[in-house]
Design an enzyme around this catalytic site. Sequence first.
Site, mmCIF file in Angstrom:
data_model
loop_
_atom_site.group_PDB
_atom_site.id
_atom_site.type_symbol
_atom_site.label_atom_id
_atom_site.label_comp_id
_atom_site.label_asym_id
_atom_site.label_seq_id
_atom_site.Cartn_x
_atom_site.Cartn_y
_atom_site.Cartn_z
ATOM 1 N N HIS A 81 0.836 -1.060 0.123
ATOM 2 C CA HIS A 81 0.088 -0.014 0.014
ATOM 3 C C HIS A 81 0.978 1.161 0.037
ATOM 4 O O HIS A 81 0.749 2.218 -0.747
ATOM 5 C CB HIS A 81 -0.943 -0.037 1.248
ATOM 6 C CG HIS A 81 -1.935 -1.019 1.269
ATOM 7 N ND1 HIS A 81 -1.883 -1.956 2.435
ATOM 8 C CD2 HIS A 81 -2.951 -1.447 0.427
ATOM 9 C CE1 HIS A 81 -2.948 -2.836 2.184
ATOM 10 N NE2 HIS A 81 -3.486 -2.412 1.029
ATOM 11 N N LYS A 141 -18.591 -6.613 8.111
ATOM 12 C CA LYS A 141 -17.112 -7.350 8.013
ATOM 13 C C LYS A 141 -16.463 -7.407 9.039
ATOM 14 O O LYS A 141 -16.150 -6.492 9.970
ATOM 15 C CB LYS A 141 -16.489 -6.852 6.875
ATOM 16 C CG LYS A 141 -15.374 -7.430 6.128
ATOM 17 C CD LYS A 141 -14.711 -6.733 5.066
ATOM 18 C CE LYS A 141 -13.158 -7.204 4.838
ATOM 19 N NZ LYS A 141 -12.467 -6.708 3.796
ATOM 20 N N SER A 186 -2.792 -8.144 2.359
ATOM 21 C CA SER A 186 -3.012 -8.279 3.817
ATOM 22 C C SER A 186 -3.353 -9.310 4.525
ATOM 23 O O SER A 186 -3.004 -9.814 5.559
ATOM 24 C CB SER A 186 -4.094 -7.095 4.216
ATOM 25 O OG SER A 186 -3.548 -5.773 3.758
ATOM 26 N N ARG A 233 -2.127 -5.915 -8.789
ATOM 27 C CA ARG A 233 -0.758 -6.725 -8.725
ATOM 28 C C ARG A 233 -0.665 -7.720 -9.589
ATOM 29 O O ARG A 233 0.451 -7.832 -10.374
ATOM 30 C CB ARG A 233 -0.826 -7.384 -7.278
ATOM 31 C CG ARG A 233 -0.664 -6.518 -5.966
ATOM 32 C CD ARG A 233 -1.233 -7.145 -4.735
ATOM 33 N NE ARG A 233 -2.780 -7.283 -4.770
ATOM 34 C CZ ARG A 233 -3.373 -7.736 -3.853
ATOM 35 N NH1 ARG A 233 -2.907 -7.870 -2.968
ATOM 36 N NH2 ARG A 233 -4.782 -7.930 -3.965
HETATM 37 O O1 PNS Z 1 -8.635 -3.187 0.118
HETATM 38 P P1 PNS Z 1 -9.695 -3.892 -0.572
HETATM 39 O O2 PNS Z 1 -10.593 -4.784 0.561
HETATM 40 O O3 PNS Z 1 -9.417 -4.472 -1.795
HETATM 41 O O4 PNS Z 1 -10.779 -2.502 -0.894
HETATM 42 C C1 PNS Z 1 -12.111 -2.677 -1.449
HETATM 43 C C2 PNS Z 1 -12.752 -1.330 -1.452
HETATM 44 C C3 PNS Z 1 -12.857 -0.741 0.033
HETATM 45 C C4 PNS Z 1 -12.039 -0.452 -2.290
HETATM 46 C C5 PNS Z 1 -14.116 -1.688 -2.081
HETATM 47 O O5 PNS Z 1 -14.753 -2.914 -1.326
HETATM 48 C C6 PNS Z 1 -15.252 -0.624 -1.993
HETATM 49 O O6 PNS Z 1 -15.039 0.299 -2.595
HETATM 50 N N1 PNS Z 1 -16.179 -0.620 -0.968
HETATM 51 C C7 PNS Z 1 -17.333 0.106 -0.723
HETATM 52 C C8 PNS Z 1 -18.642 -0.213 -1.143
HETATM 53 C C9 PNS Z 1 -18.838 0.112 -2.500
HETATM 54 O O7 PNS Z 1 -18.759 1.159 -2.800
HETATM 55 N N2 PNS Z 1 -18.936 -0.969 -3.528
HETATM 56 C C10 PNS Z 1 -19.384 -0.957 -4.749
HETATM 57 C C11 PNS Z 1 -18.000 -0.953 -5.426
HETATM 58 S S1 PNS Z 1 -18.367 -1.413 -7.028
#
Ligand code: PNS
Length: 162
Positions: free
Chosen positions: A19, A43, A130, A92
């Site tokens: 990150h 979660k 992570s 990645r």
């Molecule tokens: O670090 P991560 O877990 O890969 O991050 C994922 C994240 C937080 C970017 C994604 O899950 C997100 O944006 N969640 C918020 C809910 C949302 O907007 N969902 C629709 C996305 S299309």
Amino acid sequence: MGERTVIYPGSFDPLTNGHIDIIERGVKMFDKIIVTALKNPSKTYLFSLEERISIMKDIFSGRDNIEIDYFEGLLADYLIEKNVFTVLRGLRAISDFEIEFQMALMNRSINDKIETIFLVPSIAYSFLSSKLVKEIYKFGGEIKSMVPNTVDNKLKEKYSNS
Ligand code: PNS
């Protein structure tokens, strides 16, 4: 054109060197980066929102162009609230592509202004996540080269208590 800001959303449970690598690449391209941690009540995280934020605030303290924040609900709504429509994500491997592609297009179908920019981390971190970091510490291992010192210490602390 005014100041260019980008939003880097994620779970950051916990922050890894991968990150940090993406954030450091992002700040070279933008005037400001807002690193925002998702607060998802359904979660289970290893690190609470407060812990995830405090780790990041600690690591980026004194960096005026790196802001640490959190959001709940839809990323698209948070972007509107911030009036920033550029999202940064790290890519990645091919395995990341499908979900990232879906998220980028879904976010854009919610709001046509949203653009997602992908940056590739250093190859040293291209297999880092992570999730795997937590698994390694959970079973008594350590990978100091992959996480900041504070995270290494906190992971050891977490798993020694369990
Ligand atoms: O670090 P991560 O877990 O890969 O991050 C994922 C994240 C937080 C970017 C994604 O899950 C997100 O944006 N969640 C918020 C809910 C949302 O907007 N969902 C629709 C996305 S299309």
